[in-house]
Design a protein around this motif. Sequence first.
Motif, mmCIF file in Angstrom:
data_model
loop_
_atom_site.group_PDB
_atom_site.id
_atom_site.type_symbol
_atom_site.label_atom_id
_atom_site.label_comp_id
_atom_site.label_asym_id
_atom_site.label_seq_id
_atom_site.Cartn_x
_atom_site.Cartn_y
_atom_site.Cartn_z
ATOM 1 N N ASN A 1 0.880 -1.062 -0.112
ATOM 2 C CA ASN A 1 0.001 -0.274 -0.137
ATOM 3 C C ASN A 1 0.825 1.428 -0.290
ATOM 4 O OD1 ASN A 1 -2.491 -1.533 0.022
ATOM 5 N ND2 ASN A 1 -2.367 -1.673 2.158
ATOM 6 N N LEU A 2 2.039 1.235 0.682
ATOM 7 C CA LEU A 2 2.824 2.470 0.533
ATOM 8 C C LEU A 2 3.328 2.480 -0.908
ATOM 9 C CD1 LEU A 2 4.989 2.015 3.818
ATOM 10 C CD2 LEU A 2 3.210 3.793 3.138
ATOM 11 N N ILE A 3 3.696 1.287 -1.477
ATOM 12 C CA ILE A 3 4.306 1.498 -2.789
ATOM 13 C C ILE A 3 3.052 1.912 -3.663
ATOM 14 C CG2 ILE A 3 5.092 0.138 -4.673
ATOM 15 C CD1 ILE A 3 6.397 -1.862 -2.784
ATOM 16 N N ALA A 4 2.048 1.296 -3.598
ATOM 17 C CA ALA A 4 0.698 1.860 -4.206
ATOM 18 C C ALA A 4 0.538 3.203 -4.344
ATOM 19 C CB ALA A 4 -0.338 1.228 -4.040
ATOM 20 N N PHE A 5 0.651 3.898 -2.899
ATOM 21 C CA PHE A 5 0.345 5.138 -2.621
ATOM 22 C C PHE A 5 1.448 6.184 -3.497
ATOM 23 C CE2 PHE A 5 0.089 8.786 0.285
ATOM 24 C CZ PHE A 5 -1.103 9.280 -0.047
ATOM 25 N N LEU B 1 -5.747 6.315 -6.442
ATOM 26 C CA LEU B 1 -6.108 7.434 -7.633
ATOM 27 C C LEU B 1 -7.355 8.086 -7.739
ATOM 28 C CD1 LEU B 1 -4.249 5.926 -10.510
ATOM 29 C CD2 LEU B 1 -3.930 8.200 -9.625
ATOM 30 N N ALA B 2 -8.317 7.133 -7.373
ATOM 31 C CA ALA B 2 -9.933 7.571 -7.417
ATOM 32 C C ALA B 2 -9.964 8.584 -6.294
ATOM 33 C CB ALA B 2 -10.537 6.532 -7.135
ATOM 34 N N GLY B 3 -9.262 8.376 -5.107
ATOM 35 C CA GLY B 3 -9.440 9.227 -3.923
ATOM 36 C C GLY B 3 -8.738 10.703 -4.170
ATOM 37 N N LEU B 4 -7.638 10.411 -4.981
ATOM 38 C CA LEU B 4 -6.761 11.825 -5.161
ATOM 39 C C LEU B 4 -7.531 12.489 -6.301
ATOM 40 C CD1 LEU B 4 -3.034 10.253 -5.397
ATOM 41 C CD2 LEU B 4 -4.090 11.733 -3.933
ATOM 42 N N GLN B 5 -8.178 11.978 -7.195
ATOM 43 C CA GLN B 5 -8.593 12.689 -8.105
ATOM 44 C C GLN B 5 -10.179 13.153 -7.547
ATOM 45 O OE1 GLN B 5 -9.043 9.956 -11.599
ATOM 46 N NE2 GLN B 5 -7.011 10.126 -11.904
ATOM 47 N N SER B 6 -10.581 12.871 -6.371
ATOM 48 C CA SER B 6 -11.913 13.461 -5.782
ATOM 49 C C SER B 6 -11.638 14.460 -4.923
ATOM 50 C CB SER B 6 -12.639 12.471 -5.130
ATOM 51 O OG SER B 6 -11.952 11.896 -4.031
ATOM 52 N N VAL B 7 -10.313 14.693 -4.617
ATOM 53 C CA VAL B 7 -9.945 15.837 -3.790
ATOM 54 C C VAL B 7 -10.237 17.126 -4.104
ATOM 55 C CG1 VAL B 7 -8.008 17.023 -2.597
ATOM 56 C CG2 VAL B 7 -7.969 14.528 -2.766
ATOM 57 N N SER B 8 -10.925 17.837 -3.590
ATOM 58 C CA SER B 8 -11.451 19.139 -4.114
ATOM 59 C C SER B 8 -10.447 20.156 -4.368
ATOM 60 C CB SER B 8 -12.436 19.976 -2.959
ATOM 61 O OG SER B 8 -12.420 21.213 -3.526
ATOM 62 N N THR B 9 -10.123 20.571 -5.836
ATOM 63 C CA THR B 9 -9.183 21.483 -6.317
ATOM 64 C C THR B 9 -9.457 22.956 -5.627
ATOM 65 O OG1 THR B 9 -10.684 22.117 -8.206
ATOM 66 C CG2 THR B 9 -8.964 20.394 -8.405
ATOM 67 N N THR B 10 -10.755 23.190 -5.434
ATOM 68 C CA THR B 10 -10.977 24.523 -4.648
ATOM 69 C C THR B 10 -10.133 24.527 -3.145
ATOM 70 O OG1 THR B 10 -13.098 24.452 -5.461
ATOM 71 C CG2 THR B 10 -12.657 25.871 -3.608
ATOM 72 N N LEU B 11 -10.151 23.521 -2.600
ATOM 73 C CA LEU B 11 -9.567 23.564 -1.021
ATOM 74 C C LEU B 11 -7.893 23.536 -1.451
ATOM 75 C CD1 LEU B 11 -11.565 20.870 0.724
ATOM 76 C CD2 LEU B 11 -11.600 23.258 1.270
ATOM 77 N N ILE B 12 -7.317 22.914 -2.289
ATOM 78 C CA ILE B 12 -6.111 22.825 -2.715
ATOM 79 C C ILE B 12 -5.431 24.211 -3.058
ATOM 80 C CG2 ILE B 12 -4.418 21.885 -4.539
ATOM 81 C CD1 ILE B 12 -5.877 19.322 -4.449
ATOM 82 N N GLU B 13 -6.317 24.921 -3.849
ATOM 83 C CA GLU B 13 -5.943 26.291 -4.406
ATOM 84 C C GLU B 13 -6.209 27.353 -2.980
ATOM 85 O OE1 GLU B 13 -4.874 27.271 -7.036
ATOM 86 O OE2 GLU B 13 -4.824 25.473 -8.043
ATOM 87 N N ALA B 14 -7.082 27.106 -2.433
ATOM 88 C CA ALA B 14 -7.343 27.828 -1.023
ATOM 89 C C ALA B 14 -5.896 27.771 -0.288
ATOM 90 C CB ALA B 14 -8.569 27.355 -0.202
ATOM 91 N N ALA B 15 -5.614 26.457 0.229
ATOM 92 C CA ALA B 15 -4.423 26.317 0.747
ATOM 93 C C ALA B 15 -3.108 27.086 0.225
ATOM 94 C CB ALA B 15 -4.273 24.708 0.934
#
Length: 299
Positions: free
Chosen positions: A88-92, A182-196
Amino acid sequence: MSKMLMSLRPSMQGYILLAPALIVYLLFAVYPMIDVIKMSFSSWNGLSPQAKFVGLANYRAIMTQDPVFWGALWNTLIWTTTAVIVPNLIAFGVALALNQNIPGKSGLRIIFYLPVIIASIAVATIWKWMYDPFFGLFNGLLTSWGLTGWIMDWLGDKRIALWSVFVAHVWQSVGFSMVLFLAGLQSVSTTLIEAARIDGAGRWGVFRYVTLPALAPTITVVFVLSLINSLKAFDIVYGMTGGGPAQSTQMLAMWAYTQSMQLGVFGRGAAVSVVLLLITLVVVIPYMRWMFKREEMGR
């Protein structure tokens, strides 16, 4: 029929729609599980018309008289611990890399996922050939590189046999966890990322305070699936070593099968299966309750 269904309360509609799947689940999952638990308290050789009730005798036998059980339990715990962490570490890491805008990422995703669709027994055959001490790929490469001192009997040496099989498992299992991450990463809100980023967070800050918390449900799913699959490890181990050499790669799931289907001691085999079930429940249920509480507190 549809009009009648629509006239019912929403909760009743849900139960009716769930009924077919629930019936199938009860017949092919719950009933066999109950039957195995019942069999673990009985003595049956697979041929007698009736099983004899023996109480806890099977559990006492596997824990005090069975020379393989504790070794199989230890191997299962080692396998499970490493199989939950390492692949799972490798997969991540692979998922993080393939989530970036890099050339050929679609092809690389296919390449990493390809081992998942190969049957475990086929993977075992492939890696067993590569581990062959005389004609295998690995010893052949070591010989051609002049590293003859590194040549080993990868599946015949009880000190490394379990880890040799584990490498094959990692090769096959990384792709599945990678897809979930990958599915989880692609569901992360881009709005929150830009705000951070606007607030001054660097790449590590965005990952720690935005990406990682958003991946909590995905991590829970990956952990639970990896744990369950690791505890019931069978196909790849059976295909590569059959539990040998000297039971050094024996697993609880495989020992339950051996006791029941090969030795004809179905009661003891069922007892081993129940022990494996209890271990799974003891680990999975508290973890899931903790994660659910954590998610509720975060809302």
